[in-house]
Design a protein around this motif. Structure first.
Motif, PDB file in Angstrom:
ATOM      1  N   ILE A 584       0.842  -1.200   0.000  1.00 22.61           N
ATOM      2  CA  ILE A 584       0.000   0.000   0.000  1.00 22.61           C
ATOM      3  C   ILE A 584       0.875   1.247   0.000  1.00 22.61           C
ATOM      4  CG2 ILE A 584      -1.664   1.352   1.335  1.00 22.61           C
ATOM      5  CD1 ILE A 584      -2.858  -1.310   2.297  1.00 22.61           C
ATOM      6  N   THR A 585       1.930   1.230   0.823  1.00 22.20           N
ATOM      7  CA  THR A 585       2.805   2.413   0.927  1.00 22.20           C
ATOM      8  C   THR A 585       3.647   2.612  -0.332  1.00 22.20           C
ATOM      9  OG1 THR A 585       4.536   1.107   2.026  1.00 22.20           O
ATOM     10  CG2 THR A 585       2.931   2.203   3.431  1.00 22.20           C
ATOM     11  N   THR A 586       4.040   1.503  -0.949  1.00 25.78           N
ATOM     12  CA  THR A 586       4.881   1.623  -2.152  1.00 25.78           C
ATOM     13  C   THR A 586       4.072   1.825  -3.430  1.00 25.78           C
ATOM     14  OG1 THR A 586       4.926  -0.791  -2.382  1.00 25.78           O
ATOM     15  CG2 THR A 586       6.730   0.233  -1.145  1.00 25.78           C
ATOM     16  N   SER A 587       2.761   1.599  -3.353  1.00 23.05           N
ATOM     17  CA  SER A 587       1.926   1.750  -4.550  1.00 23.05           C
ATOM     18  C   SER A 587       1.746   3.214  -4.958  1.00 23.05           C
ATOM     19  CB  SER A 587       0.550   1.126  -4.301  1.00 23.05           C
ATOM     20  OG  SER A 587      -0.155   1.868  -3.319  1.00 23.05           O
ATOM     21  N   GLY A 588       1.972   4.149  -4.007  1.00 21.14           N
ATOM     22  CA  GLY A 588       1.824   5.573  -4.306  1.00 21.14           C
ATOM     23  C   GLY A 588       0.393   6.064  -4.209  1.00 21.14           C
ATOM     24  N   ILE A 589      -0.508   5.228  -3.668  1.00 23.09           N
ATOM     25  CA  ILE A 589      -1.922   5.597  -3.604  1.00 23.09           C
ATOM     26  C   ILE A 589      -2.150   6.795  -2.685  1.00 23.09           C
ATOM     27  CG2 ILE A 589      -2.427   3.945  -1.752  1.00 23.09           C
ATOM     28  CD1 ILE A 589      -4.816   4.814  -4.602  1.00 23.09           C
ATOM     29  N   LEU A 590      -1.418   6.850  -1.545  1.00 22.03           N
ATOM     30  CA  LEU A 590      -1.580   7.964  -0.601  1.00 22.03           C
ATOM     31  C   LEU A 590      -1.063   9.267  -1.212  1.00 22.03           C
ATOM     32  CD1 LEU A 590      -0.554   6.171   2.721  1.00 22.03           C
ATOM     33  CD2 LEU A 590      -2.843   6.897   2.050  1.00 22.03           C
ATOM     34  N   GLN A 591       0.067   9.194  -1.925  1.00 21.38           N
ATOM     35  CA  GLN A 591       0.623  10.387  -2.588  1.00 21.38           C
ATOM     36  C   GLN A 591      -0.318  10.877  -3.688  1.00 21.38           C
ATOM     37  OE1 GLN A 591       2.282   7.620  -1.934  1.00 21.38           O
ATOM     38  NE2 GLN A 591       3.802   8.323  -0.422  1.00 21.38           N
ATOM     39  N   ALA A 592      -0.965   9.903  -4.369  1.00 20.69           N
ATOM     40  CA  ALA A 592      -1.907  10.264  -5.420  1.00 20.69           C
ATOM     41  C   ALA A 592      -3.101  11.019  -4.844  1.00 20.69           C
ATOM     42  CB  ALA A 592      -2.368   9.006  -6.156  1.00 20.69           C
ATOM     43  N   ILE A 593      -3.578  10.621  -3.653  1.00 15.89           N
ATOM     44  CA  ILE A 593      -4.702  11.304  -3.003  1.00 15.89           C
ATOM     45  C   ILE A 593      -4.327  12.751  -2.677  1.00 15.89           C
ATOM     46  CG2 ILE A 593      -6.076  11.368  -0.868  1.00 15.89           C
ATOM     47  CD1 ILE A 593      -6.047   8.285  -0.942  1.00 15.89           C
ATOM     48  N   LEU A 594      -3.087  12.966  -2.202  1.00 14.30           N
ATOM     49  CA  LEU A 594      -2.634  14.316  -1.832  1.00 14.30           C
ATOM     50  C   LEU A 594      -2.533  15.237  -3.044  1.00 14.30           C
ATOM     51  CD1 LEU A 594       0.126  13.560   0.841  1.00 14.30           C
ATOM     52  CD2 LEU A 594      -2.169  14.481   1.220  1.00 14.30           C
ATOM     53  N   LYS A 595      -2.381  14.687  -4.226  1.00 18.05           N
ATOM     54  CA  LYS A 595      -2.259  15.495  -5.434  1.00 18.05           C
ATOM     55  C   LYS A 595      -3.612  15.960  -5.977  1.00 18.05           C
ATOM     56  CE  LYS A 595       2.101  13.370  -6.954  1.00 18.05           C
ATOM     57  NZ  LYS A 595       2.741  12.533  -7.995  1.00 18.05           N
ATOM     58  N   LYS A 596      -4.709  15.418  -5.418  1.00 22.84           N
ATOM     59  CA  LYS A 596      -6.034  15.817  -5.883  1.00 22.84           C
ATOM     60  C   LYS A 596      -6.325  17.249  -5.427  1.00 22.84           C
ATOM     61  CE  LYS A 596      -6.894  11.688  -7.519  1.00 22.84           C
ATOM     62  NZ  LYS A 596      -6.954  11.429  -8.971  1.00 22.84           N
ATOM     63  N   ASP A 597      -7.121  17.964  -6.249  1.00 27.04           N
ATOM     64  CA  ASP A 597      -7.474  19.339  -5.844  1.00 27.04           C
ATOM     65  C   ASP A 597      -8.530  19.297  -4.749  1.00 27.04           C
ATOM     66  OD1 ASP A 597     -10.167  19.299  -7.013  1.00 27.04           O
ATOM     67  OD2 ASP A 597      -9.120  19.258  -8.930  1.00 27.04           O
ATOM     68  N   LYS A 598      -8.742  20.463  -4.126  1.00 26.79           N
ATOM     69  CA  LYS A 598      -9.602  20.530  -2.943  1.00 26.79           C
ATOM     70  C   LYS A 598     -11.057  20.210  -3.281  1.00 26.79           C
ATOM     71  CE  LYS A 598     -10.284  23.118   1.281  1.00 26.79           C
ATOM     72  NZ  LYS A 598      -9.844  24.259   2.107  1.00 26.79           N
ATOM     73  N   GLU A 599     -11.521  20.638  -4.439  1.00 31.82           N
ATOM     74  CA  GLU A 599     -12.908  20.373  -4.817  1.00 31.82           C
ATOM     75  C   GLU A 599     -13.169  18.869  -4.955  1.00 31.82           C
ATOM     76  OE1 GLU A 599     -15.485  22.452  -5.030  1.00 31.82           O
ATOM     77  OE2 GLU A 599     -14.054  23.904  -4.168  1.00 31.82           O
ATOM     78  N   PHE A 600     -12.194  18.208  -5.532  1.00 32.72           N
ATOM     79  CA  PHE A 600     -12.292  16.753  -5.674  1.00 32.72           C
ATOM     80  C   PHE A 600     -12.379  16.098  -4.294  1.00 32.72           C
ATOM     81  CE2 PHE A 600     -10.434  12.524  -5.766  1.00 32.72           C
ATOM     82  CZ  PHE A 600     -10.992  11.947  -6.906  1.00 32.72           C
ATOM     83  N   LEU A 601     -11.504  16.553  -3.406  1.00 33.32           N
ATOM     84  CA  LEU A 601     -11.461  15.976  -2.054  1.00 33.32           C
ATOM     85  C   LEU A 601     -12.717  16.305  -1.255  1.00 33.32           C
ATOM     86  CD1 LEU A 601      -7.699  16.634  -1.213  1.00 33.32           C
ATOM     87  CD2 LEU A 601      -8.759  14.445  -1.783  1.00 33.32           C
ATOM     88  N   LYS A 602     -13.282  17.492  -1.508  1.00 33.68           N
ATOM     89  CA  LYS A 602     -14.532  17.858  -0.823  1.00 33.68           C
ATOM     90  C   LYS A 602     -15.660  16.910  -1.229  1.00 33.68           C
ATOM     91  CE  LYS A 602     -14.163  22.810   0.231  1.00 33.68           C
ATOM     92  NZ  LYS A 602     -14.696  24.163  -0.100  1.00 33.68           N
ATOM     93  N   SER A 603     -15.673  16.552  -2.496  1.00 28.79           N
ATOM     94  CA  SER A 603     -16.698  15.634  -2.990  1.00 28.79           C
ATOM     95  C   SER A 603     -16.571  14.274  -2.303  1.00 28.79           C
ATOM     96  CB  SER A 603     -16.574  15.476  -4.507  1.00 28.79           C
ATOM     97  OG  SER A 603     -17.486  14.529  -4.989  1.00 28.79           O
TER      98      SER A 603
END
Length: 843
Positions: A584-603
């Motif tokens: 999970i940590t090496t897949s980059g999934i958490l880093q990918a979430i952080l790159k999302k814009d705020k509107e996306f994350l609000k949704s």
């Protein structure tokens, strides 16, 4: 013996009437015979496993399970499960159908049911108002300390699934997908019983019948199978059945089919051999008639004495067909020889009684001993086998002595020269030194490999190949890490059940414990957790904005916690779980979430908070969970009318593999529980007793046969010589098993005592004839033909078992076939060679 022949001839009418009455009575009894293929019937009734199993079947609606395995696309599998489950509930003899988790009950009582270690996570999760607080809750879940993740084998499976669900949740967050479903799945598990990839599902059916109700088992399984497969066509999935009752059904059908095929084939081949040897349809009919009488009498006697046939005695007819015809062949062989020399029918019959009947009688007694020794066993499976087969030998002997004598006197007047088919007319003694040298070499080669003979480690290898039930059994073990072959425990009250559950959780061999205890937490703990649930339910959630920097900190912290948890899991020996977190940590999934814009994350946040509000709304904050208030579909699975409690444990390995069994029984013994049973345990007990009793039976068989031979021949040397073919054949047979990797199992091990009983027959007949006339050539010419024919008939009777689907019968047939052939060859070549030295010295 000559007087017995004269007596029969003088009293033909009286004896005929008696035989007819016995046959008619036996035919009537035969119609009432039943087959009991369950291994439960092979153990003593007072065996602890048998007693507990019967107690469980008497007090609980359901003990054994039928499992439906479904393969296909996930959506098709789920649709099929929903559809077929409704139909199954309406079927007769079905108590309950478990096709999904009690999610509503879990949602309602999650705070009351969860361990204290999970309460902090749940409290933060259920009060989250934005994405930052949500990730804080996740961090609480994965924060580790020195004592964290010391998990039981049962908890390991749950954690494994939770990590898969957690990864899916992160994936859905990253793509703003079905976050609500993933969150629910992480908290409560998959609603349906699905494999990790979702392409394989199971339904567990609890019927109201046990494995001992054979007719009902067969009818129920057949009906279920038809319904399950017909419905599968509509949803484009593949579905099949497995479980104890299904395998029992398969064994019943396979056994009946095998016994029918082997009996028919062996009879056809025996008739063919008889026709080739004597060239007389009349004589063939006369020979088969007493054989049929003997089998009918045996079945009637079995019904009278035992009442049924078990998985061992069910092959009785095929065995008797091969052995029972031998007596007719020996009688016919000498009868025709005497007729050829000019004797009339009466004198030929008396000649048979004078020269052959004693050898036939002793041969039958030794064979009966080889089988009858089983009757002294404390193991009912062996005991019944001994009673049925030894009585069968005696009955076929009596049918031949009395029935065939009458038939020969009435219909044997027409004589036809049979020719020289099966005659031994070559000079065996010319090559006696070469024969004995080869025998000595083969003896040494065999002895070298005997120590390497093993007992079959996987008992499923004696079942028929290609059975869908066995394939599904293995697939469930692979996909869900548990074996459908369960172990059951009975507790007298909740306190006993709780103590048992806590002990079972610590055992390494069980991956799942199906108990009522997890649904009934301690009342004091419930009161404490109820306060938290009430506090959470009354807490008002208002979704608010979040700070991207704080979110970044929490996601980074989560990544760090996952790495620490991964390292700790690896250190504690849970490498597969540690690797999951690492991936999970090496897949980059958490880093990918952080790159999302705020509107996306609000949704994404909006979906999560709405789901939390829904979950919070249904929380139970008023009623404690008690036995009385448990839902009926949960409660009835564990409780009897008398207040007893059933706990079912599923092993995490193949219980049929002997290497796994060692650890399994070691841990089971540590429980010191007397109230344990299960179909698998019963079968394994049968295997264990078979090995122990088999050693005792082998020794006693050898001893009793030696005593009979010494009493018969009144000469130790000849008695030992008569036993030599059997002894050498056993040594050669074990040598072949060692060289070719053939293993013993619970079925084919029965062949050894039978080879002991059968293997001396040829030597007895040859030595009796030789001692009578002191002419080896005459003995080989006359008795040799009979020995050849009886060997062939016995060989085809046992060899026909190779046509079976049940692999246990195949192995049984192969060992007996080899044993009979070796005994014959050693008699014809080795015994005659040894006796020829005596003849030389006599001159």
């Amino acid at each position: 013996m000559e007087k017995l022949g004269i007596f029969i001839i003088k009293n033909i009418k009286t004896i005929s009437v008696i035989l007819i009455i016995i046959t008619l009575g036996s035919l009537y009894l035969s119609t009432k015979i039943v087959i009991r293929p369950s291994f439960l019937d092979l153990l003593p009734e007072n065996d602890p496993y048998v007693e507990i199993y019967k107690k469980a079947t008497e007090n609980f609606k359901s003990v054994d399970s039928i499992i439906i395995g479904i393969e296909g696309k996930k959506e098709n599998v789920i649709n099929y499960i929903n559809s077929i489950s409704k139909k199954l509930k309406k079927m007769q003899h079905i108590d309950s159908v478990y096709y999904k988790q009690p999610i509503e009950f879990l949602e309602k009582n999650i705070f009351l049911l969860s361990e204290d270690s999970e309460q902090a996570f749940l409290k933060k999760l259920y009060t989250s108002t934005n994405l930052v607080e949500f990730f804080k809750a996740l961090n609480t879940l994965f924060e580790v300390s020195g004592n964290s993740y010391k998990i039981s084998p049962q908890e390991k499976y749950q954690l494994d699934y939770m990590l898969d669900s957690f990864e899916r949740l992160l994936t859905e967050i990253n793509r703003n997908g079905n976050v609500e479903s993933s969150l629910k799945s992480m908290l409560f598990g998959e609603e349906y019983f699905l494999s990790k990839n979702g392409n394989f599902g199971i339904i567990i059916i609890r019927p109201t019948i046990s494995s001992n109700e054979f007719e009902k088992v067969v009818n129920l399984v057949n009906s279920l199978e038809n319904t399950v497969k017909e419905e599968a066509k509509k949803y484009n999935v593949k579905a099949g059945l497995t479980g104890t009752l299904v395998i029992t059904r398969d064994e019943i059908i396979t056994t009946k089919r095998d016994m029918t095929v082997t009996t028919i084939i062996s009879l056809i081949l025996i008739i063919l051999i008889f026709m080739l040897g004597f060239r007389s349809l009349r004589y063939m009919i006369l020979a088969v008639f007493p054989l049929i009488l003997g089998i009918i009498w045996t079945i009637g006697f079995t019904q009278l004495s035992i009442g049924s046939l078990n998985v061992m005695t069910v092959m009785m007819a095929a065995i008797l067909a091969g052995l029972g015809i031998d007596y007719s062949i020996h009688m016919f062989s000498l009868f025709i020889e005497l007729r050829h020399k000019g004797f009339d029918t009466r004198d030929s019959i008396t000649g048979v009684f004078e020269k052959n009947i004693r050898g036939i009688f002793v041969g039958a007694i030794t064979t009966a001993i080889g089988m009858g020794i089983f009757a002294i066993s404390s193991f009912p499976g062996f005991k019944e086998f001994g009673v049925v087969l030894s009585s069968g030998i005696i009955f076929t002997l009596l049918a031949s002595i009395f029935g065939l004598t009458i038939l020969l006197y009435k219909f044997g007047n027409k004589y036809k020269d049979p020719g020289k088919v099966f005659n031994i007319d070559f000079d065996v003694l010319k090559y006696k030194k070469i024969i004995l040298t080869i025998t000595a070499i083969l003896f040494i080669i065999a002895i070298v490999k005997i120590p390497s003979v093993e007992f079959e480690k996987n008992m499923m290898n004696i079942e028929a190949k290609g059975l869908e039930s066995l394939e599904l059994n293995q697939k469930i073990l692979n996909e869900f890490n548990f074996s459908p072959d369960n172990t059951i425990f009975i507790s007298n009250n909740i306190l006993e059940a709780k103590e048992l559950y806590n002990k079972l959780k610590d055992l390494k061999v069980f991956s799942r414990i199906d108990s009522i205890i997890p649904f009934l937490p301690d009342i004091n703990l419930q009161i404490k957790r109820m306060k938290v649930a009430r506090e959470i339910k009354n807490y008002t959630i208002i979704e608010n904005d979040f700070d991207l920097k704080q979110l970044k900190n929490e996601v980074t912290k989560l990544n760090f916690n996952l790495i620490k948890a991964s390292m700790l899991l690896n250190l504690l020996g849970y490498k597969d779980l540690g690797d999951k977190l690492k991936n999970i940590t090496t897949s980059g999934i958490l880093q990918a979430i952080l790159k999302k814009d705020k509107e996306f994350l609000k949704s994404v946040q909006s979906k999560i908070i709405k789901k939390i509000v829904v979950l919070k709304r249904v929380l139970n904050d008023k009623e404690l969970i008690t036995l009385e208030k448990l839902p009926e579909d949960i409660k009835t699975n564990y409780l009897s009318n008398k207040g007893m409690i059933l706990t079912t444990a599923y092993s995490n390995g193949d219980i049929w593999n002997s290497d796994y069994q060692k650890e399994y029984f070691k841990e089971l013994k540590s429980l010191n529980s007397k109230n344990v049973s299960g179909t698998a345990l019963i079968f394994l007990k049968v295997v264990q007793i078979s090995i122990e009793e088999g050693k005792k039976i082998l020794f006693l068989t050898l001893l009793f046969i030696l005593i009979v031979l010494i009493l018969d021949m009144r000469n130790v040397k000849y008695a030992v010589l008569a036993m030599l073919p059997m002894v050498l054949s056993l040594i050669f047979l074990l040598g072949i098993m060692g060289w070719f990797g053939i293993k013993f199992n619970v079925v084919n091990i029965i062949a050894l005592p039978l080879i002991i009983g059968i293997g001396v027959d040829d030597g007895i007949h040859l030595i009796h004839r030789y001692r009578k006339e002191r002419n080896m050539k005459n003995a080989l010419t006359s008795t040799g033909k009979a020995i050849t024919m009886t060997t062939l008939t016995t060989a085809v009777a046992f060899g026909s078992f190779v046509l079976s689907k049940y692999r246990g019968f195949i192995g049984f047939g192969i060992l007996l076939l080899l044993g009979v052939i070796f005994s014959y060859l050693i008699t014809i070549f080795v015994i005659t060679s040894i006796l020829s030295f005596e003849k030389t010295r006599t001159k």
